[in-house]
Design a protein around this motif. Structure first.
Motif, mmCIF file in Angstrom:
data_model
loop_
_atom_site.group_PDB
_atom_site.id
_atom_site.type_symbol
_atom_site.label_atom_id
_atom_site.label_comp_id
_atom_site.label_asym_id
_atom_site.label_seq_id
_atom_site.Cartn_x
_atom_site.Cartn_y
_atom_site.Cartn_z
ATOM 1 N N PRO A 78 36.030 44.194 34.609
ATOM 2 C CA PRO A 78 35.090 43.507 35.508
ATOM 3 C C PRO A 78 35.804 42.713 36.605
ATOM 4 O O PRO A 78 35.351 42.697 37.749
ATOM 5 N N LEU A 79 36.921 42.088 36.266
ATOM 6 C CA LEU A 79 37.663 41.329 37.271
ATOM 7 C C LEU A 79 38.201 42.246 38.366
ATOM 8 O O LEU A 79 38.072 41.946 39.557
ATOM 9 N N SER A 80 38.768 43.379 37.979
ATOM 10 C CA SER A 80 39.309 44.286 38.999
ATOM 11 C C SER A 80 38.186 44.890 39.845
ATOM 12 O O SER A 80 38.366 45.133 41.036
ATOM 13 N N ILE A 81 37.033 45.092 39.244
ATOM 14 C CA ILE A 81 35.880 45.591 40.015
ATOM 15 C C ILE A 81 35.447 44.536 41.023
ATOM 16 O O ILE A 81 35.198 44.839 42.193
ATOM 17 N N ALA A 82 35.380 43.286 40.583
ATOM 18 C CA ALA A 82 35.000 42.192 41.491
ATOM 19 C C ALA A 82 36.000 42.078 42.635
ATOM 20 O O ALA A 82 35.610 41.886 43.796
ATOM 21 N N GLU A 83 37.270 42.203 42.313
ATOM 22 C CA GLU A 83 38.304 42.141 43.355
ATOM 23 C C GLU A 83 38.145 43.298 44.343
ATOM 24 O O GLU A 83 38.270 43.115 45.554
ATOM 25 N N TYR A 84 37.851 44.480 43.827
ATOM 26 C CA TYR A 84 37.643 45.651 44.684
ATOM 27 C C TYR A 84 36.464 45.414 45.632
ATOM 28 O O TYR A 84 36.547 45.701 46.830
ATOM 29 N N LEU A 85 35.376 44.900 45.084
ATOM 30 C CA LEU A 85 34.189 44.645 45.906
ATOM 31 C C LEU A 85 34.496 43.612 46.989
ATOM 32 O O LEU A 85 34.079 43.764 48.143
ATOM 33 N N THR A 86 35.235 42.581 46.620
ATOM 34 C CA THR A 86 35.595 41.539 47.579
ATOM 35 C C THR A 86 36.500 42.093 48.672
ATOM 36 O O THR A 86 36.279 41.838 49.862
ATOM 37 N N GLU A 87 37.511 42.850 48.267
ATOM 38 C CA GLU A 87 38.446 43.436 49.236
ATOM 39 C C GLU A 87 37.745 44.366 50.221
ATOM 40 O O GLU A 87 38.169 44.503 51.365
ATOM 41 N N ASN A 88 36.673 44.998 49.766
ATOM 42 C CA ASN A 88 35.943 45.942 50.612
ATOM 43 C C ASN A 88 34.713 45.313 51.270
ATOM 44 O O ASN A 88 33.836 46.028 51.752
ATOM 45 N N ASN A 89 34.673 43.981 51.267
ATOM 46 C CA ASN A 89 33.595 43.224 51.926
ATOM 47 C C ASN A 89 32.199 43.645 51.481
ATOM 48 O O ASN A 89 31.275 43.726 52.288
ATOM 49 N N ILE A 90 32.068 43.926 50.200
ATOM 50 C CA ILE A 90 30.753 44.255 49.652
ATOM 51 C C ILE A 90 30.140 42.956 49.146
ATOM 52 O O ILE A 90 30.688 42.287 48.277
ATOM 53 N N SER A 91 29.016 42.598 49.725
ATOM 54 C CA SER A 91 28.372 41.319 49.431
ATOM 55 C C SER A 91 27.793 41.280 48.024
ATOM 56 O O SER A 91 27.479 42.313 47.432
ATOM 57 N N THR A 92 27.606 40.070 47.536
ATOM 58 C CA THR A 92 26.919 39.865 46.266
ATOM 59 C C THR A 92 25.437 40.174 46.468
ATOM 60 O O THR A 92 24.974 40.288 47.611
ATOM 61 N N PRO A 93 24.671 40.284 45.393
ATOM 62 C CA PRO A 93 23.236 40.532 45.560
ATOM 63 C C PRO A 93 22.540 39.474 46.422
ATOM 64 O O PRO A 93 21.554 39.765 47.083
ATOM 65 N N ALA A 94 23.075 38.259 46.430
ATOM 66 C CA ALA A 94 22.484 37.193 47.246
ATOM 67 C C ALA A 94 22.972 37.252 48.691
ATOM 68 O O ALA A 94 22.603 36.419 49.510
ATOM 69 N N GLY A 95 23.830 38.228 48.995
ATOM 70 C CA GLY A 95 24.301 38.393 50.360
ATOM 71 C C GLY A 95 25.547 37.605 50.704
ATOM 72 O O GLY A 95 25.919 37.486 51.860
ATOM 73 N N LYS A 96 26.202 37.066 49.687
ATOM 74 C CA LYS A 96 27.401 36.268 49.937
ATOM 75 C C LYS A 96 28.647 37.131 49.827
ATOM 76 O O LYS A 96 28.705 38.063 49.045
ATOM 77 N N ASN A 97 29.638 36.787 50.614
ATOM 78 C CA ASN A 97 30.963 37.393 50.487
ATOM 79 C C ASN A 97 31.861 36.360 49.845
ATOM 80 O O ASN A 97 31.961 35.242 50.317
ATOM 81 N N LYS A 98 32.488 36.724 48.771
ATOM 82 C CA LYS A 98 33.323 35.749 48.050
ATOM 83 C C LYS A 98 34.631 35.543 48.757
ATOM 84 O O LYS A 98 35.155 36.316 49.432
#
Length: 98
Positions: A78-98
């Motif tokens: 899950p951590l590596s998936i979250a990092e991947y999403l962040t690196e690729n500027n994929i927003s959270t469901p609430a529309g935030k970029n971490k």
């Protein structure tokens, strides 16, 4: 006498707690039976509330959900998936970029 009063008050509190628990459980079961499910739609990736109140798939977000599952099934944490999403500027469901 004080000990008896504590025992009585404790019994009353326990019965009240049990009653509240039963009422909450009944209410949840009733809502599910009536197909009235409450979801945090603003924070629920891949779905939105349809006009009739039923879940509606948001295809663009559903692609992200499918990608997350695919990556997970490839063995990513899950951590590596979250990092991947962040690196690729994929927003959270609430529309935030971490």
């Amino acid at each position: 006498m004080e000990e008896v009063l504590k025992t009585i008050m404790s019994s009353l509190a326990q019965e009240e707690s049990r009653s509240i628990s039963e009422n909450v459980t009944w209410g949840q079961r009733k809502r599910f039976a009536d197909r009235k499910v409450s979801l945090p739609y603003k924070h629920f990736l891949g779905y939105e509330k349809g006009e009739d109140g039923v879940l509606k798939i948001v295809e663009e977000e559903a692609k992200i959900v499918r990608m997350i599952y695919k990556i997970f099934l490839e063995g990513k944490t899950p951590l590596s998936i979250a990092e991947y999403l962040t690196e690729n500027n994929i927003s959270t469901p609430a529309g935030k970029n971490k």
